[in-house]
Design an enzyme around this catalytic site. Structure first.
Site, mmCIF file in Angstrom:
data_model
loop_
_atom_site.group_PDB
_atom_site.id
_atom_site.type_symbol
_atom_site.label_atom_id
_atom_site.label_comp_id
_atom_site.label_asym_id
_atom_site.label_seq_id
_atom_site.Cartn_x
_atom_site.Cartn_y
_atom_site.Cartn_z
ATOM 1 N N ASP A 187 0.802 -1.224 0.000
ATOM 2 C CA ASP A 187 0.000 0.000 0.000
ATOM 3 C C ASP A 187 0.835 1.273 0.000
ATOM 4 O OD1 ASP A 187 -2.343 -1.360 -0.193
ATOM 5 O OD2 ASP A 187 -2.884 -1.205 1.912
ATOM 6 N N TYR B 271 -9.930 -0.539 2.249
ATOM 7 C CA TYR B 271 -9.554 -0.498 3.660
ATOM 8 C C TYR B 271 -9.274 0.906 4.162
ATOM 9 C CZ TYR B 271 -9.206 -5.029 5.807
ATOM 10 O OH TYR B 271 -9.510 -6.193 6.410
HETATM 11 CU CU LIG Z 1 -8.070 -7.348 6.848
#
Ligand SMILES: [Cu+2]
Ligand SMILES: *[C@@H]1O[C@H](CO)[C@@H](O)[C@H](O)[C@H]1NC(C)=O
Ligand SMILES: *[C@@H]1O[C@H](CO)[C@@H](O)[C@H](O)[C@H]1NC(C)=O
Ligand SMILES: *[C@@H]1O[C@H](CO)[C@@H](O)[C@H](O)[C@H]1NC(C)=O
Ligand SMILES: *[C@@H]1O[C@H](CO)[C@@H](O)[C@H](O)[C@H]1NC(C)=O
Length: 674
Positions: free
Chosen positions: A324, A412
């Site tokens: 990320d 997320y």
């Molecule tokens: Cu997770």
């Protein structure tokens, strides 16, 4: 891990810029301050002007950052503000002519210092714009349109996101590509819960065109019902609201923010920002009341990489092994924090700026919030009831300082907190929330599942796929300046030395100072140990070296095999702790270039040199992991799951540094009797 959500971002416009610059003139510029809008403009124009054909060459700015000024120069400037600050430089990773260029710029001299072509197999982070452009291509691709039609889907309700492709042993350099996966809205905003499974589009980012299409199979799209999470769309019954809670600071906050420098109680620190790392805490020092001076603790702390591999081997999933920071830019994915919801009432907010894909400065409002946390915890206490009729009771409430940022990396959300306590502790915490990445499936009940589905049924037709989150922190501790050593104290069970003891065992501490990097590679879980960074030349009055301990609160390591390609790329997760000698170019644990990287420039490869780390300027790296086994409570959106670690003073102070902490101004208890 798909596409950042650049909510509420606007191009920075000139009048505002000018007023901000004049306001900024009053603030003493800190050498670690992030790039300002006019510096970003300067970088863009210097680079554009340097091109042979500026008007016809498309340049994209993949990563633009403050180049780390020389550490010694920063420290000299910091200890004596009359010392001139180190020159301000920036580094820009740009692409033109299908080539990656690493450009170093002297901002003071307004000149390009160097322009180096990187020709290795890996690539710099994606820009947000190219992710949007790639994700917008499928609806104009006839086979894709046919695939949606075949499934009876309305094209205008289909949305797509970009996924990095990883590296799976290819020997030749691959094109710069992404996989595009699509989702179906149609009655929901929770696109990630409604994947159009079986269809994969491959996009060449340099040509910005589709070079691959596959429609392998169909699976039912999970129903929209029950996926929404917007307050306005939820149907009763609701959990009744709590009574109002207010954080009251009638005198205002007790901290001061000057530019990016913060001082609070006994702490002083600097909060920087980087497109890749997000928040960077620098020059954190604490005032020692005994010695009557600030003492250095942390030169720099930041999240160096965040690795999220999924454990699904199907064609549409096996490559989902996201980095990320290095691929998506964790800082680039920062979202505006919402007052009263993301941060308490007493928070102050800090904006940041970053370079858009075309190099222009973009303002990111409310990137950080800073607040004092008073959550009802106890700093210390004791009730002494040993002596009859002479009860002694002393207790102090805990108040701490928190610096927060949230990055929404596609599905997320990561809540990153750095917390400072008056006792000298620094607590780094990460909260995981947002949406799971799920695979659509024919199954509606667990009893039907007789094959490996790589996850668990979390709703009808919805498999929450197993995965990990590994965060590696770069912790450049400089305990009372340097040089420092790393001391590993193993706790060992031993037999009594003499046979006449009624006891059969006790435990003792066997300390060793790590001489080289190999001595400091630690996997948690196998052995109890205390780990500390100490200054061997600075002792307390009792002769103990001053130091800071690492107190991890989890012991998660990788479960993929060491020869698995994603694991080779993420070999920095092989140990929970690493210590390296300071080297300004060793910042990114997954390598300077991470997209399609091959693991040849990671913390694990640097560390193979097994350099000496005793009495050196050293950096500690800490890997924190989560093995995520999804469950129904993660649907349709997951309640925050938190984990963190503490850096805690160890013989750093001569005695309890908060014995004389004065509790916050005693407001009267205003609670109404029930
Ligand atoms: Cu997770
Ligand atoms: C530059 O980008 C524009 C718009 O995307 C495109 O039309 C043009 O062909 C590109 N030029 C080059 C030299 O790649
Ligand atoms: C791009 O590459 C071509 C051929 O390799 C070269 O002629 C041209 O000068 C390059 N352009 C830039 C802006 O470097
Ligand atoms: C710093 O690290 C880089 C990358 O590992 C390496 O190439 C370089 O030689 C190192 N410099 C020093 C002075 O050790
Ligand atoms: C708290 O209560 C006491 C006694 O009732 C009063 O004298 C004092 O002014 C109050 N303090 C504040 C901050 O309201």
């Amino acid at each position: 891990m798909a596409k950042c959500n650049p909510t509420k971002r606007s191009l920075f416009f000139l009048p505002l810029l000018i007023s901000l610059l004049s306001a900024a003139a009053a603030v003493r510029r800190h050498p670690l301050d992030p790039l300002s809008p006019n510096e970003l403009d300067l970088i863009r124009s210097l680079i554009a002007d340097s091109l042979p054909n500026p008007s016809t060459t498309n340049v994209t700015f993949q990563y633009v950052a403050l180049a780390d000024p020389n550490k010694q120069s920063v420290l000299s400037w910091h200890s004596n503000p009359k010392t001139p600050p180190p020159p301000r430089r920036a580094t820009a990773t740009v692409r033109y002519n299908s080539t990656t260029h690493e450009i170093l710029i002297d901002l003071g001299k307004k000149a390009i210092i160097s322009n180096r072509v990187y020709s290795g197999p890996a690539y710099a982070p994606f820009t947000i714009e190219e992710q949007f452009a790639a994700a917008a291509l499928p609806p104009s691709h006839p086979p894709f349109v046919a695939a949606m039609k075949k499934r009876g889907l309305k094209m205008e309700e289909v949305v797509c996101a970009c996924f990095s492709v990883g590296w799976f042993g290819e020997k030749r350099k691959q094109k710069r590509t992404v996989k595009v996966q699509c989702y179906y809205l149609d009655g929901s905003v929770n696109l990630y819960m409604r994947p159009v499974e079986g269809v994969t589009v491959t996009v060449d980012l340099d040509q910005m065109k589709i070079i691959g299409f596959r429609d392998r199979y169909e699976a039912p799209i999970p129903k929209a019902d029950g996926t929404d999470y917007r307050e306005s769309m939820l149907k009763p019954p609701f959990l009744p609201p709590l009574n109002g809670i207010k954080m009251v600071q009638p005198g205002g906050p007790s901290f001061r923010v000057n530019g990016h420098s913060i001082s609070w109680s006994n702490w002083k620190l600097h909060v920087g920002f980087d497109e890749r790392a997000g928040p960077i805490i620098s020059l954190a020092s604490i005032y020692d009341m005994e010695k009557q001076k600030h003492r250095q603790v942390l030169y720099k702390g930041f999240i160096s990489e965040l690795f999220v591999p999924y454990m699904d081997l199907t064609e549409e999933w096996y490559y989902r092994t996201f980095f990320d920071s290095g691929e998506y830019g964790f800082g680039q994915c920062a979202v505006a924090l919402e007052p009263l919801r993301d941060c308490p009432e007493n928070a102050v907010f800090m904006d940041t700026h970053m370079a858009a894909g075309d190099g222009r400065p973009v303002k990111m409002p409310n990137t950080f919030c800073i607040f004092e946390r008073h959550a009802g915890d106890i700093m210390w206490r004791h009730t002494e009831g040993t002596i009859p009729n002479r009860v002694v009771r002393e207790t102090r409430p805990e108040v701490s300082l928190v610096v927060r940022m949230v990055a929404a990396v596609g599905n997320y959300d990561y809540i990153v907190d750095w917390e400072f306590k008056q006792s000298g502790s620094i607590i780094a915490n990460v909260g995981l929330t947002g949406l799971l990445e799920v695979r659509a499936s024919k199954y509606t009940h667990s009893d039907q599942i007789k094959e490996e589905v790589y996850g668990a049924l979390i709703s009808e037709n919805t498999i929450g796929v197993r995965h990990d989150h590994f965060l590696i922190y770069h912790l450049d501790l400089d305990i009372v300046g340097g040089p420092n050593s790393f001391v590993k104290s193993n706790l060992r069970t031993v037999r009594p030395p003499t046979p006449d003891s009624p006891r059969k065992s006790y435990w003792t501490v066997v300390s060793e100072t790590a001489r080289t990097e190999a001595d400091a590679r630690i996997k948690f879980g196998s052995q109890a140990a205390e780990l500390a960074v100490v200054n061997p030349n600075r002792k307390s009055r009792l002769g103990n070296p001053v130091g800071y301990r690492l107190i991890p609160n989890s012991a998660v390591g990788p479960l993929m095999s060491a020869d698995d390609y994603p694991q080779i790329r993420a070999a920095f997760t092989n140990y929970n702790v690493w210590v390296t000698p300071y080297n300004s170019s060793e910042k990114w644990a997954s390598g300077l270039y991470t997209d399609q990287s091959r693991g040849d420039d990671t913390l694990a490869t640097w560390s193979l040199r097994n350099r000496e780390i005793e009495e050196k300027d050293i950096v500690m790296w800490y890997t924190m992991g989560f093995h995520h086994v999804p469950c129904q409570e993660d649907f349709p959106l997951m309640p925050t799951l938190s984990r963190g670690f503490e850096l805690r003073p160890t013989n750093f102070f001569e005695s309890n540094p908060v014995l004389k902490a004065t509790p916050p101004y005693p407001l009267n208890r205003s609670i109404c009797p029930l």
